[in-house]
Design a protein around this motif. Structure first.
Motif, PDB file in Angstrom:
ATOM      1  N   VAL A  43      16.503  -5.472 -13.606  1.00  0.00           N
ATOM      2  CA  VAL A  43      15.130  -5.976 -13.475  1.00  0.00           C
ATOM      3  C   VAL A  43      14.370  -5.026 -13.349  1.00  0.00           C
ATOM      4  O   VAL A  43      13.127  -5.355 -14.083  1.00  0.00           O
ATOM      5  CB  VAL A  43      15.468  -6.672 -12.110  1.00  0.00           C
ATOM      6  N   ALA A  44      14.433  -3.758 -13.064  1.00  0.00           N
ATOM      7  CA  ALA A  44      13.251  -2.633 -13.203  1.00  0.00           C
ATOM      8  C   ALA A  44      13.191  -2.618 -14.718  1.00  0.00           C
ATOM      9  O   ALA A  44      12.006  -2.597 -15.192  1.00  0.00           O
ATOM     10  CB  ALA A  44      13.864  -1.606 -12.651  1.00  0.00           C
ATOM     11  N   LEU A  92      14.767   2.860  -5.788  1.00  0.00           N
ATOM     12  CA  LEU A  92      15.208   3.427  -4.484  1.00  0.00           C
ATOM     13  C   LEU A  92      14.458   2.921  -3.277  1.00  0.00           C
ATOM     14  O   LEU A  92      14.933   2.596  -2.078  1.00  0.00           O
ATOM     15  CB  LEU A  92      15.376   5.072  -4.357  1.00  0.00           C
ATOM     16  N   TYR A  93      13.236   3.083  -3.338  1.00  0.00           N
ATOM     17  CA  TYR A  93      12.545   2.587  -2.122  1.00  0.00           C
ATOM     18  C   TYR A  93      12.433   1.019  -2.092  1.00  0.00           C
ATOM     19  O   TYR A  93      12.545   0.317  -1.085  1.00  0.00           O
ATOM     20  CB  TYR A  93      11.033   3.016  -2.457  1.00  0.00           C
ATOM     21  N   GLU A  94      12.097   0.166  -3.303  1.00  0.00           N
ATOM     22  CA  GLU A  94      11.979  -1.198  -3.341  1.00  0.00           C
ATOM     23  C   GLU A  94      13.462  -1.848  -3.637  1.00  0.00           C
ATOM     24  O   GLU A  94      13.514  -3.013  -3.480  1.00  0.00           O
ATOM     25  CB  GLU A  94      11.022  -1.773  -4.356  1.00  0.00           C
ATOM     26  N   GLY A  95      14.418  -1.160  -3.963  1.00  0.00           N
ATOM     27  CA  GLY A  95      15.630  -1.718  -4.224  1.00  0.00           C
ATOM     28  C   GLY A  95      15.922  -2.691  -5.261  1.00  0.00           C
ATOM     29  O   GLY A  95      16.590  -3.749  -5.259  1.00  0.00           O
ATOM     30  N   LEU A 119       1.018  -1.131   0.011  1.00  0.00           N
ATOM     31  CA  LEU A 119       0.028   0.017  -0.012  1.00  0.00           C
ATOM     32  C   LEU A 119       0.904   1.276   0.211  1.00  0.00           C
ATOM     33  O   LEU A 119       0.468   2.239  -0.594  1.00  0.00           O
ATOM     34  CB  LEU A 119      -0.979   0.302   1.452  1.00  0.00           C
ATOM     35  N   HIS A 120       1.934   1.162   0.816  1.00  0.00           N
ATOM     36  CA  HIS A 120       2.962   2.309   0.722  1.00  0.00           C
ATOM     37  C   HIS A 120       3.598   2.519  -0.790  1.00  0.00           C
ATOM     38  O   HIS A 120       3.511   3.896  -1.002  1.00  0.00           O
ATOM     39  CB  HIS A 120       4.223   2.036   1.793  1.00  0.00           C
ATOM     40  N   VAL A 121       3.628   1.425  -1.261  1.00  0.00           N
ATOM     41  CA  VAL A 121       4.121   1.622  -2.677  1.00  0.00           C
ATOM     42  C   VAL A 121       3.261   2.480  -3.551  1.00  0.00           C
ATOM     43  O   VAL A 121       3.535   3.323  -4.278  1.00  0.00           O
ATOM     44  CB  VAL A 121       4.768   0.171  -3.352  1.00  0.00           C
ATOM     45  N   ALA A 122       2.190   1.809  -3.331  1.00  0.00           N
ATOM     46  CA  ALA A 122       0.875   2.395  -4.372  1.00  0.00           C
ATOM     47  C   ALA A 122       0.687   3.796  -3.972  1.00  0.00           C
ATOM     48  O   ALA A 122       0.698   4.644  -4.755  1.00  0.00           O
ATOM     49  CB  ALA A 122      -0.233   1.500  -3.968  1.00  0.00           C
TER      50      ALA A 122
END
Length: 138
Positions: free
Chosen positions: A109-110, A101-104, A24-27
């Motif tokens: 891969v990204a 940066l947030y998910e590393g 939810l924080h990512v969203a």
């Protein structure tokens, strides 16, 4: 014919209990709007649930995050602006910044998950970081 056993997955419920807050924080970082973030996450979790049997042995968090990001990429133009520190970034910049940066998530891969060249991911991430640094200096 509906599979009667497909209606309940205790592992899925445990996954949601453990991962929903971070997802939810990512969203929320992506959309900048709580209601949009909840809708985006609900759709990603629904697709994860629909694929739960196939995901055995795979990481459901990665799958759900990818579903979340894919849905945001398709509808990102709806979320331009919003609130929060990332509001000034374009949707692609937000997406890359959150993944990197947030998910590393590694650049390669990204790039594969987003269907863009690694160099494009690098440029978007650098541009987003520069924009945020510029804001802090103002």
């Amino acid at each position: 014919m509906v599979d009667q056993q497909a209606g309940s997955y205790p592992e899925f419920e445990a996954f949601v209990a453990g991962a929903a807050g971070r997802l939810l924080h990512v969203a929320l970082l992506l959309t900048g709007e709580p209601e949009s973030a909840r809708r985006l996450l609900a759709g990603a979790l629904a697709r994860t649930y629909a694929n739960w049997r196939r995901l055995r042995g795979d990481d459901p968090y990665d799958f759900t995050r990818q579903e979340l990001c894919t849905a945001f990429a398709r509808t990102g133009w709806r979320h331009h602006g919003g609130a929060g520190v990332l509001a000034r970034l374009s949707p692609p910049e937000r997406l890359v910044l959150v993944l990197r940066l947030y998910e590393g998530v590694a650049e390669e891969v990204a790039a594969a998950q987003l269907g863009m060249p690694v160099e494009r991911v690098r440029v978007l991430c650098n541009r987003a970081v520069a924009a945020l640094r510029g804001r802090g200096a103002a």
